[in-house]
Write a protein that holds these residues in place. Structure first.
Motif, PDB file in Angstrom:
ATOM      1  N   ASP A  94       4.539 -14.707   1.078  1.00 37.83           N
ATOM      2  CA  ASP A  94       5.918 -15.114   1.383  1.00 37.83           C
ATOM      3  C   ASP A  94       6.198 -16.526   0.877  1.00 37.83           C
ATOM      4  O   ASP A  94       7.290 -16.815   0.377  1.00 37.83           O
ATOM      5  CB  ASP A  94       6.171 -15.057   2.899  1.00 37.83           C
ATOM      6  N   ALA A 123      15.851 -12.097  -2.111  1.00 41.25           N
ATOM      7  CA  ALA A 123      14.638 -12.114  -2.924  1.00 41.25           C
ATOM      8  C   ALA A 123      13.716 -11.000  -2.432  1.00 41.25           C
ATOM      9  O   ALA A 123      13.418 -10.917  -1.240  1.00 41.25           O
ATOM     10  CB  ALA A 123      13.948 -13.475  -2.808  1.00 41.25           C
ATOM     11  N   SER A 148       7.503 -12.607   6.988  1.00 46.97           N
ATOM     12  CA  SER A 148       6.650 -11.694   7.753  1.00 46.97           C
ATOM     13  C   SER A 148       6.248 -12.312   9.083  1.00 46.97           C
ATOM     14  O   SER A 148       6.308 -13.525   9.277  1.00 46.97           O
ATOM     15  CB  SER A 148       5.391 -11.391   6.943  1.00 46.97           C
ATOM     16  N   GLN A 157      18.446  -9.057  -5.412  1.00 44.09           N
ATOM     17  CA  GLN A 157      19.531  -8.093  -5.242  1.00 44.09           C
ATOM     18  C   GLN A 157      20.733  -8.835  -4.669  1.00 44.09           C
ATOM     19  O   GLN A 157      20.652  -9.432  -3.588  1.00 44.09           O
ATOM     20  CB  GLN A 157      19.123  -6.948  -4.321  1.00 44.09           C
ATOM     21  N   LEU A 183       1.936  -4.592   0.079  1.00 45.56           N
ATOM     22  CA  LEU A 183       2.247  -5.383   1.281  1.00 45.56           C
ATOM     23  C   LEU A 183       1.318  -5.018   2.443  1.00 45.56           C
ATOM     24  O   LEU A 183       0.891  -5.877   3.196  1.00 45.56           O
ATOM     25  CB  LEU A 183       3.707  -5.202   1.703  1.00 45.56           C
TER      26      LEU A 183
HETATM   27  P1  C2E Z   1      11.852  -3.020  -1.852  1.00 44.94           P
HETATM   28  O1  C2E Z   1      12.223  -4.105  -2.801  1.00 44.94           O
HETATM   29  O2  C2E Z   1      10.944  -1.932  -2.334  1.00 44.94           O
HETATM   30  O3  C2E Z   1      11.248  -3.691  -0.568  1.00 44.94           O
HETATM   31  C1  C2E Z   1      10.737  -2.901   0.482  1.00 44.94           C
HETATM   32  C2  C2E Z   1      10.426  -3.736   1.697  1.00 44.94           C
HETATM   33  O4  C2E Z   1       9.340  -4.629   1.449  1.00 44.94           O
HETATM   34  C3  C2E Z   1      11.568  -4.650   2.120  1.00 44.94           C
HETATM   35  O5  C2E Z   1      12.510  -3.910   2.839  1.00 44.94           O
HETATM   36  C4  C2E Z   1      10.839  -5.681   2.958  1.00 44.94           C
HETATM   37  O6  C2E Z   1      10.607  -5.203   4.260  1.00 44.94           O
HETATM   38  C5  C2E Z   1       9.517  -5.784   2.236  1.00 44.94           C
HETATM   39  N1  C2E Z   1       9.542  -6.977   1.371  1.00 44.94           N
HETATM   40  C6  C2E Z   1      10.051  -7.103   0.121  1.00 44.94           C
HETATM   41  N2  C2E Z   1       9.860  -8.348  -0.362  1.00 44.94           N
HETATM   42  C7  C2E Z   1       9.221  -9.045   0.616  1.00 44.94           C
HETATM   43  C8  C2E Z   1       8.730 -10.396   0.728  1.00 44.94           C
HETATM   44  O7  C2E Z   1       8.857 -11.249  -0.169  1.00 44.94           O
HETATM   45  N3  C2E Z   1       8.121 -10.728   1.897  1.00 44.94           N
HETATM   46  C9  C2E Z   1       7.966  -9.823   2.914  1.00 44.94           C
HETATM   47  N4  C2E Z   1       7.352 -10.242   4.036  1.00 44.94           N
HETATM   48  N5  C2E Z   1       8.411  -8.560   2.839  1.00 44.94           N
HETATM   49  C10 C2E Z   1       9.029  -8.172   1.706  1.00 44.94           C
HETATM   50  P2  C2E Z   1      13.977  -4.549   3.098  1.00 44.94           P
HETATM   51  O8  C2E Z   1      13.843  -5.978   3.483  1.00 44.94           O
HETATM   52  O9  C2E Z   1      14.670  -3.665   4.063  1.00 44.94           O
HETATM   53  O10 C2E Z   1      14.660  -4.528   1.657  1.00 44.94           O
HETATM   54  C11 C2E Z   1      15.554  -3.509   1.205  1.00 44.94           C
HETATM   55  C12 C2E Z   1      14.850  -2.479   0.357  1.00 44.94           C
HETATM   56  O11 C2E Z   1      15.805  -1.465   0.018  1.00 44.94           O
HETATM   57  C13 C2E Z   1      14.347  -3.018  -0.979  1.00 44.94           C
HETATM   58  O12 C2E Z   1      13.165  -2.283  -1.318  1.00 44.94           O
HETATM   59  C14 C2E Z   1      15.481  -2.655  -1.932  1.00 44.94           C
HETATM   60  O13 C2E Z   1      15.072  -2.570  -3.283  1.00 44.94           O
HETATM   61  C15 C2E Z   1      15.906  -1.316  -1.385  1.00 44.94           C
HETATM   62  N6  C2E Z   1      17.313  -1.001  -1.681  1.00 44.94           N
HETATM   63  C16 C2E Z   1      18.282  -1.832  -2.084  1.00 44.94           C
HETATM   64  N7  C2E Z   1      19.466  -1.206  -2.220  1.00 44.94           N
HETATM   65  C17 C2E Z   1      19.249   0.086  -1.911  1.00 44.94           C
HETATM   66  C18 C2E Z   1      20.094   1.259  -1.867  1.00 44.94           C
HETATM   67  O14 C2E Z   1      21.292   1.236  -2.137  1.00 44.94           O
HETATM   68  N8  C2E Z   1      19.498   2.415  -1.484  1.00 44.94           N
HETATM   69  C19 C2E Z   1      18.177   2.505  -1.177  1.00 44.94           C
HETATM   70  N9  C2E Z   1      17.697   3.678  -0.808  1.00 44.94           N
HETATM   71  N10 C2E Z   1      17.350   1.411  -1.190  1.00 44.94           N
HETATM   72  C20 C2E Z   1      17.887   0.227  -1.554  1.00 44.94           C
END
Ligand code: C2E
Ligand code: CA
Ligand code: CA
Ligand code: CA
Length: 276
Positions: A90, A59, A119, A44, A77
């Motif tokens: 990770d 990522a 993490s 993103q 997760l």
């Molecule tokens: P997501 O892609 O569904 O990821 C959700 C959470 O999973 C992430 O929240 C992060 O805590 C964890 N995560 C994802 N990839 C990894 C990884 O490789 N390793 C580890 N340890 N954890 C991981 P985070 O970091 O707050 O990311 C933002 C989330 O918000 C993402 O969801 C993204 O897709 C979503 N998002 C992006 N833009 C928007 C938006 O405009 N509105 C809303 N409601 N959500 C959005």
């Protein structure tokens, strides 16, 4: 009533049993997925709040599941955490992210920076800095997002050492989900992060709520006082982007600007924007 109660309990234990079976099946599946390297990042993009130029990309892990398709991290997760394999997951995402970064560069596309989520399980690994130092990246092009729920205050010496050594490798530290956990101002001083990332739960209401705007603006103030920049995630509309920019956030991320996308879609997306 007793009869109904018992039915309810039976129903309840059946559900628990089904969930346990389900979790066990998923656990086996996650371990198999790790072996086959089915966990991959999508990206993103992040943008400068004033110029809307691309400043980098986060990522985000997805599971390229052989039968279920591309899965978001909603449940897997938790299972990976329970299995104590978050560190492996990770690491897999980081390695792939660096490979994608080199792939973009080979196509003449310079993405300024990639952020990866790290993490608590990975941050506790005493070999972490060694492992990272063996990877191929330029200092200044990589950031680690650390969730605020990692207890930085009672921080084990291990975590503090790791953060120190990671920073020495030229990797930026960012506090993720800021405002939803309990990072103290003292922990901000100790960690010296480059950015605070305000969680979308705090960002989303800024359009309708003066109190939310005050909250964001006080985070920006704290950042300013300590020389730490602020990133806002959850930028879902042009109005959000405008307000957050005016409140002093430097970097914006959200659906209104770019959705998470596969590595191969990123060059075309960036080039299309440049022509606008
Ligand atoms: P997501 O892609 O569904 O990821 C959700 C959470 O999973 C992430 O929240 C992060 O805590 C964890 N995560 C994802 N990839 C990894 C990884 O490789 N390793 C580890 N340890 N954890 C991981 P985070 O970091 O707050 O990311 C933002 C989330 O918000 C993402 O969801 C993204 O897709 C979503 N998002 C992006 N833009 C928007 C938006 O405009 N509105 C809303 N409601 N959500 C959005
Ligand atoms: Ca994050
Ligand atoms: Ca998070
Ligand atoms: Ca978040």
């Amino acid at each position: 009533a007793r009869q109904r109660g018992r039915n309810h309990i039976e129903y309840f234990t059946d559900t628990l049993r089904a969930e346990a079976v389900d979790t066990k099946r998923m656990a086996d599946d996650v371990l198999r997925g790790l072996e086959r390297r089915e966990f991959i990042p999508v990206y993103q993009l992040q943008f400068d709040a004033r110029t809307l130029e691309v400043t980098g990309a986060e990522a985000l892990v997805r599971w390229q599941h052989p039968r279920q398709g591309l899965l978001t991290p909603f449940r897997f997760l938790e299972v990976a955490e329970m299995l104590n394999v978050m560190g492996d997951l990770d690491a897999m995402v980081l390695e792939q992210a660096l490979a994608d970064f080199r792939g973009w560069a080979a196509q003449g596309l310079r993405v300024p920076r990639i952020s990866v989520n790290v993490s608590a399980q990975r941050l506790g690994d005493d070999m972490l800095a060694e492992r990272i130092s063996r990877l191929d990246f330029e200092p200044g092009t990589l950031a680690f997002e650390l969730v605020e729920t990692i207890s930085f205050d009672d921080a084990s010496q291990q975590i503090a050492d790791n953060i120190q050594r990671i920073r020495a490798l030229g990797i930026d530290i960012e506090i993720d989900d800021f405002g939803t956990g309990y990072a103290s101002i003292l922990s901000l001083l100790n960690l010296s992060p480059r950015f605070l990332k305000i969680d979308k739960d705090l960002v989303l209401p800024v359009v309708g709520s003066a109190r939310s705007r005050k909250l964001v603006s006080s985070v920006v103030e704290i950042g300013r006082a300590l020389g730490i920049g602020v990133i806002a995630e959850g930028v879902e509309s042009a109005r959000h982007a405008e307000i957050l920019r005016d409140l002093g956030c430097q970097i914006l991320q959200g659906y209104a600007l770019a959705r998470p996308m596969p590595a191969e879609d990123l060059p075309a997306f960036i080039r299309a924007r440049a022509w606008q």
